[in-house]
Design a protein around this motif. Structure first.
Motif, PDB file in Angstrom:
ATOM      1  N   ALA A  18      64.252  42.140  28.331  1.00  0.00           N
ATOM      2  CA  ALA A  18      63.556  42.531  26.496  1.00  0.00           C
ATOM      3  C   ALA A  18      64.181  42.317  26.191  1.00  0.00           C
ATOM      4  O   ALA A  18      63.731  44.439  26.180  1.00  0.00           O
ATOM      5  CB  ALA A  18      62.056  41.927  26.977  1.00  0.00           C
ATOM      6  N   TRP A  27      55.028  42.761  29.637  1.00  0.00           N
ATOM      7  CA  TRP A  27      56.898  41.454  29.341  1.00  0.00           C
ATOM      8  C   TRP A  27      58.054  42.485  29.911  1.00  0.00           C
ATOM      9  O   TRP A  27      58.799  41.884  30.386  1.00  0.00           O
ATOM     10  CB  TRP A  27      56.597  40.923  28.437  1.00  0.00           C
ATOM     11  CG  TRP A  27      55.803  39.471  27.651  1.00  0.00           C
ATOM     12  CD1 TRP A  27      54.595  39.206  28.703  1.00  0.00           C
ATOM     13  CD2 TRP A  27      55.838  38.734  27.668  1.00  0.00           C
ATOM     14  NE1 TRP A  27      54.819  38.060  28.328  1.00  0.00           N
ATOM     15  CE2 TRP A  27      55.386  37.707  27.429  1.00  0.00           C
ATOM     16  CE3 TRP A  27      57.347  38.465  26.474  1.00  0.00           C
ATOM     17  CZ2 TRP A  27      55.537  36.335  26.573  1.00  0.00           C
ATOM     18  CZ3 TRP A  27      57.195  37.447  25.543  1.00  0.00           C
ATOM     19  CH2 TRP A  27      56.207  35.734  25.901  1.00  0.00           C
ATOM     20  N   THR A  63      57.985  42.018  33.641  1.00  0.00           N
ATOM     21  CA  THR A  63      57.860  40.868  33.918  1.00  0.00           C
ATOM     22  C   THR A  63      59.313  40.469  33.617  1.00  0.00           C
ATOM     23  O   THR A  63      60.849  39.563  34.455  1.00  0.00           O
ATOM     24  CB  THR A  63      57.332  39.622  33.239  1.00  0.00           C
ATOM     25  OG1 THR A  63      56.142  40.331  33.719  1.00  0.00           O
ATOM     26  CG2 THR A  63      58.389  38.520  33.312  1.00  0.00           C
ATOM     27  N   TYR A  64      59.971  40.956  32.235  1.00  0.00           N
ATOM     28  CA  TYR A  64      61.406  40.616  31.676  1.00  0.00           C
ATOM     29  C   TYR A  64      62.047  42.164  31.469  1.00  0.00           C
ATOM     30  O   TYR A  64      62.009  42.074  30.612  1.00  0.00           O
ATOM     31  CB  TYR A  64      60.742  39.409  30.464  1.00  0.00           C
ATOM     32  CG  TYR A  64      60.019  38.297  30.701  1.00  0.00           C
ATOM     33  CD1 TYR A  64      60.739  37.494  30.541  1.00  0.00           C
ATOM     34  CD2 TYR A  64      59.249  38.614  30.113  1.00  0.00           C
ATOM     35  CE1 TYR A  64      59.970  36.325  31.156  1.00  0.00           C
ATOM     36  CE2 TYR A  64      58.345  37.186  30.378  1.00  0.00           C
ATOM     37  CZ  TYR A  64      58.430  36.131  30.401  1.00  0.00           C
ATOM     38  OH  TYR A  64      57.911  35.316  30.678  1.00  0.00           O
TER      39      TYR A  64
END
Length: 387
Positions: A134, A127, A130-131
């Motif tokens: 975040a 993540w 990907t993000y």
């Protein structure tokens, strides 16, 4: 599949199933093996693409959760809550989950069944790539949940020795870790050429478009061998918004006409693309997802099974499958120039391509079939159920 488990088995995964990506192939084999070996089984997964919320396939039920929350953590938590509902409906014989939200639900306080955590990836690492925006607090919370699950499950299965080491670094004892690499079926070399294939030789990339896959590196390399006029077929289960940046890059590099996207391919069609390709590319980037977490790239295993040599990044996760000069060529990761040079060398050596392809197919046939992986998984569950 031989019946070896009495009662019911539950397999939970925060993935759409079926779906046109490698994870779906893995789920089909592992879930099919585990649930098919029990009296009855439940596969709990994500909904999508007009798939029914409930589906019956023989003794196996598929339940799908439509998690529509905007925030990715909200979707994951919704999924975990519905898995907990599935868990509460029965006293299971054994259970397996592929990520922490599933596993947390499987670890019910009153459980009488063993729980296996199938670690193909760690969201706390993936993540972060990907993000990119975040919040650190979210990633820290995911990391804490992963550790909580790892501390409590009865066994962990993973396809990669690197991932196994990452888990050991988190305190998981080696006695609880089983490394079961991804497998592949050997496609028929006489499969018909895809009707929409480019004329003449072509390169192929099969897989996702996440940043760590390095597909942009492959497109940049294509720009450096524009004079060869060789197309790159990208077989990816991606949505238009995910493809847009890649196609824009290809146009900027004047290779838009050489990048052919084939979306939502089923397994047989993907095999045909691999069988007829001159070379399969695996340009993984040098990122924590690949070097710290680890992986077992299904695209590489399936390419070798098809008898297609691989040119990939010189990372341990690729070296495990593609010894340099044996099953293909390795190049420094994140270097389009190096990848382009290796493609030129390979295409100039048809005898070497044939030799590498034959060696790779023989390697998969003798060591890496799906049936062997399925049996290894069943052995883990049978041992836990018997104790």
């Amino acid at each position: 599949m031989t019946h070896v488990l009495d009662g019911g088995a539950l397999y939970a995964t925060y993935d759409r199933f079926p779906a046109p990506k490698g994870a779906s192939t893995h789920i089909a084999r592992f879930a099919g093996a585990l649930l098919g070996a029990a009296d009855h089984g439940l596969l709990h997964c994500l909904a999508g693409d007009d798939l029914p919320p409930y589906q019956q396939e023989g003794t196996i039920t598929i339940r799908r959760t439509a998690a529509t929350e905007v925030h990715p953590l909200g979707r994951a938590e919704r999924f975990g809550a519905e898995v907990a509902d599935s868990v509460a409906r029965e006293r299971w014989t054994t259970a397996q989950g592929r990520e922490p939200w599933s596993v947390m639900a499987l670890l019910a306080e009153d459980r009488t069944w063993p729980v296996v955590y199938e670690v193909n990836g760690l969201p706390s690492i993936e993540w972060a790539e990907t993000y990119l925006q975040a919040p650190r607090a979210d990633l820290a919370a995911i990391d804490a949940l992963e550790r909580w699950c790892l501390d409590r499950v009865d066994a962990v299965v993973t396809p990669s020795a690197i991932t196994a080491q990452a888990l050991a670094d988190r305190g998981v004892s080696s006695e609880r870790i089983a490394v079961i690499p991804n497998g592949a079926d050997l496609p028929d070399p006489a499969l018909p050429r895809p009707p929409d294939a480019p004329s003449g030789p072509y390169l192929v990339y099969v897989g996702g478009l996440q940043p760590w896959q390095g597909v942009d590196v492959a497109v940049r390399a294509l720009g450096r061998i524009r004079d060869l006029g060789i197309p790159l077929v990208v077989v990816a289960g991606a949505r238009p918004r995910q493809l847009r940046p890649l196609l824009q890059l290809a146009r900027r590099l004047d290779v838009g006409d050489l990048v052919h996207v084939r979306n939502a391919q089923h397994a047989a069609a993907t095999s045909a693309w691999l069988v007829h390709a001159s070379v399969s590319l695996a340009p993984l980037r040098d990122t924590p997802r690949n070097t710290v977490q680890g992986c077992c790239p299904l695209k590489v295993v399936e390419s070798l099974a098809a008898g297609t040599p691989v040119i990939g990044s010189d990372l341990e996760v690729i070296r495990a499958e593609v010894p340099d000069g044996i099953h293909g060529l390795l190049v420094r990761p994140d270097r389009p120039r190096d990848l382009a040079r290796a493609i030129r060398v390979a295409l100039d050596a048809p005898e070497a391509l044939a030799r590498w392809g034959a060696a790779g197919r023989a390697h998969i046939a003798s060591n890496r079939t799906w049936s062997a992986a399925e049996q290894a998984l069943l052995d883990v569950h049978a041992r836990l159920v018997a104790t």
